[in-house]
Scaffold this motif. Structure first.
Motif, PDB file in Angstrom:
ATOM      1  N   ASN A 260       0.833  -1.211   0.000  1.00 30.71           N
ATOM      2  CA  ASN A 260       0.000   0.000   0.000  1.00 30.71           C
ATOM      3  C   ASN A 260       0.868   1.262   0.000  1.00 30.71           C
ATOM      4  O   ASN A 260       0.638   2.209   0.777  1.00 30.71           O
ATOM      5  N   ASN A 261       1.902   1.219  -0.879  1.00 31.43           N
ATOM      6  CA  ASN A 261       2.802   2.362  -1.037  1.00 31.43           C
ATOM      7  C   ASN A 261       3.572   2.715   0.229  1.00 31.43           C
ATOM      8  O   ASN A 261       4.014   3.856   0.411  1.00 31.43           O
ATOM      9  N   LYS A 262       3.732   1.749   1.107  1.00 27.20           N
ATOM     10  CA  LYS A 262       4.473   1.974   2.335  1.00 27.20           C
ATOM     11  C   LYS A 262       5.386   0.780   2.589  1.00 27.20           C
ATOM     12  O   LYS A 262       4.989  -0.363   2.413  1.00 27.20           O
TER      13      LYS A 262
END
Length: 635
Positions: A260-262
């Motif tokens: 999730n882009n993390k």
């Protein structure tokens, strides 16, 4: 380069840490063949000694790659006389190294360098003088500041797309840390820099999330899909710091996944240890092999390069040392694998300009790294140079260095590759030195001036070969190897052989025929003193070789022709030469050659080799040439 390890240990002190040869079928159509090595060695075993004999035997083994045996005969040569050509000091040194007598080899190399000023002597004085080959690469790259440096340490670049990731100890905006008491700088964190289409920096940011902590983070890499990161960090995991037995915080490798882009699910790799450092990861192009630096037990030096397999299920194999060709007793670190699976690394154990130097190694046919080259100036400097990386921009690369003139402690530099210097194609024909016939399938090896292999090929059915990568401003060594021939080495500059040339090589087996002079075929010489007909000691050595040939090949019959110079009357010289011929014949008969295989006659001064006839002034050396004997094959 400021080298700081962790809370206590300097991070970069760990390198961010800142023949036998097969006998081929003879193609000669002569009457007989003589094994020259066997002849020479049998003569020497009889206790006869001469400078020429020891040179010939030493050379015979040296150019056959049998350096342990060439050392034996060069030992005898240097014990026998001090009147030795300079090249023999170099050959002797190489032979001594083959038996690990490095101290004596160093002495020979120093004397060789003093006699010749030949840069091969720089191998001995490498810590005193810059190597010509390294200093000669200055025109290959233009170097400039990358535009992302601070007054602190910035190093270790890696690209994912147009974004560079690097390490910095600058003061952070989002993640302000306390200072490292050892360096009085911030603990290093991971940063990113975005570039425009012409490789200029447009934005710099730091990685936050779970990656940067209050301790040191260092060099990182990504998988090609950008979903997995491997990076270096202090032994700090799940908010707990780890120490070794000496209460020192070491380095480990970690893995993070992009969710999730993390960056999340940070785990330490299973081959880490609390007792030694593992750092600076690199990935092969198929992402099945990881390379890294470590000071784990069993290595060759302060830190070595290792590889480890990555299995399909994400598990890892066992670390494998890259071996003594790459690793030294000093530091090897910061591995990097480019798009061609070539290895770049930093080392202060190999010959360089000072501190860590950058090297490149191309894998051999088995995928192993055994040969390498120093990237030269301006990539390397007298300080630490490390962290080579490719970029998405054509002919632009990046390195890290603490060289003079930088902005901070370590800086990142942009390397702009220049147009390649002019190269030529080396085109030659290899022939038999006696028959001048072209030789097919001869092995040709081309080395640079420091004996690093550049290219290998073989001759075609016309004896010819071509090889590229020859620069006109460089010096090279061409090595020619062929069964039943003496190996030959020739040193030349690139512009010496622009057009097609001929390279003759000498056979180990010597072809003989009716009317040949056996003396010339064996490269011998038998001389007499003025007005004397006794056999001189140096002539005994030469005659011993002839006798060996006569005894080994009973079909040979020879006619001895003895000659004088012109410094007496014609009748006196004719009588003297006849005495010399008969003395030579009698000597050979006493040594076992049947008398019916040798005839002898004196020719006085009737067959002079030069102008020195009656009344013509000549030197002693010129007259000596005429006081000789010939051995003409009559059957």
């Amino acid at each position: 380069m400021k080298k700081y390890f962790a809370i206590i240990l300097l991070f970069l002190s760990f390198c961010a840490f800142s023949q036998n040869k097969a006998k081929g079928n003879s193609k000669y159509d002569k009457l007989a063949y003589i094994d020259a090595i066997e002849v020479y060695e049998n003569v020497a075993k009889k206790g006869l000694k001469s400078k020429e004999l020891f040179e010939k035997l030493g050379n015979a083994y040296y150019f056959n790659g049998m350096l342990d045996k060439s050392k034996i005969w060069y030992d005898k040569l240097f014990e026998f006389t001090s009147d030795i050509d300079a090249e023999y000091y170099f050959r002797y040194a190489q032979s001594l190294k083959a038996v690990r007598d490095y101290d004596k080899a160093d002495i020979m190399m120093e004397q060789f360098f003093q006699l010749t000023n030949d840069y091969r002597g720089e191998l001995y004085i490498k810590n005193k003088l810059y190597l010509k080959e390294i200093k000669g690469n200055q025109e290959r790259y233009k170097i400039e500041n990358a535009g992302i440096n601070s007054s602190e340490s910035d190093y270790g670049s890696y690209f994912l797309g147009n974004k560079m990731y690097f390490v910095s100890s600058r003061k952070f905006v989002k993640n302000t840390n306390k200072l490292d008491s050892w360096t009085n700088q911030n603990f290093t964190n991971l940063m990113s820099a975005e570039f425009d289409s012409i490789a200029n920096v447009v934005h710099i940011d730091e990685l936050t999330d779970e990656i940067n902590t209050k301790y040191h983070e260092s060099s990182l890499i990504f998988t090609k899909d950008g979903k997995t990161m491997y990076f270096t960090r202090n032994n700090y995991y799940k908010k707990k710091i780890g120490y070794n037995e000496k209460k020192i915080v070491l380095l480990k490798l970690y893995k993070a996944s992009l969710i999730n882009n993390k960056w999340d699910k940070i785990i330490e790799l299973p081959f880490n240890s609390d007792e030694y450092n593992i750092a600076h990861p690199a990935l092969s192009n198929d992402e099945k092999t990881m390379y890294f630096a470590s000071d784990m037990p069993g290595g060759y030096g302060e830190s070595d390069l290792y590889k480890i397999s990555i299995n399909d299920d994400g598990t890892f194999g066992k670390p494998i040392n890259l071996g003594p060709k790459i690793n030294t007793k000093s530091r090897e670190t910061f591995p990097y694998i480019n798009k061609s699976d070539e290895l770049y690394f930093a080392s202060d154990g190999h010959v360089g300009l000072g501190g860590l130097d950058l090297f490149k190694s191309i894998p051999d046919k088995n995928g192993e790294f055994t040969l390498f080259e120093n990237l030269g100036e301006p990539v390397n400097s007298e300080k630490d140079d490390f962290g080579f990386s490719e970029s998405p921009f054509e002919k632009i690369f990046f390195i890290s260095s603490n060289r003079n003139g930088g902005k901070g402690y370590d800086d990142i530099y942009k390397l702009i590759e220049q147009d390649k210097p002019e190269e030529i194609v080396l085109e030659q024909i290899v022939v038999d030195a006696n028959t001048r016939k072209p030789l097919e399938n001869v092995k040709i090896s081309i080395y640079d001036s420091n004996y690093n292999l550049i290219n290998e090929t073989v001759t075609d059915n016309l004896g010819g070969f071509k090889t590229s990568k020859i620069r006109k401003d460089r010096e090279y060594i061409i090595k020619i190897e062929y069964p039943d021939y003496f190996t030959s080495e020739k040193r030349y500059k690139g512009n010496d052989y622009v057009v097609k040339g001929v390279l003759p090589i000498n056979p180990k087996l010597i072809a003989v025929d009716y009317g040949d002079d056996l003396i010339k075929l064996l490269n011998l010489s038998i001389y007499f003193d003025l007005d004397k007909y006794f056999i001189r000691p140096d002539a005994e050595v030469e005659l011993a070789m002839l006798i060996k040939v006569m005894l080994k090949y009973p079909q040979l019959k020879v006619h001895i022709k003895s000659h004088t110079d012109s410094r007496q009357s014609d009748s006196y010289n004719l009588k003297l030469s006849d005495l010399r011929a008969k003395a030579t014949r009698n000597y050979m008969i006493k040594k076992g050659v049947p008398k019916d295989r040798i005839s002898a006659k004196g020719y006085g001064e009737t067959e002079l080799l030069n102008k020195c006839s009656n009344g013509v002034p000549c030197s002693k050396e010129e007259h000596q040439l005429n006081r000789r004997s010939e051995f003409i094959i009559i059957k």
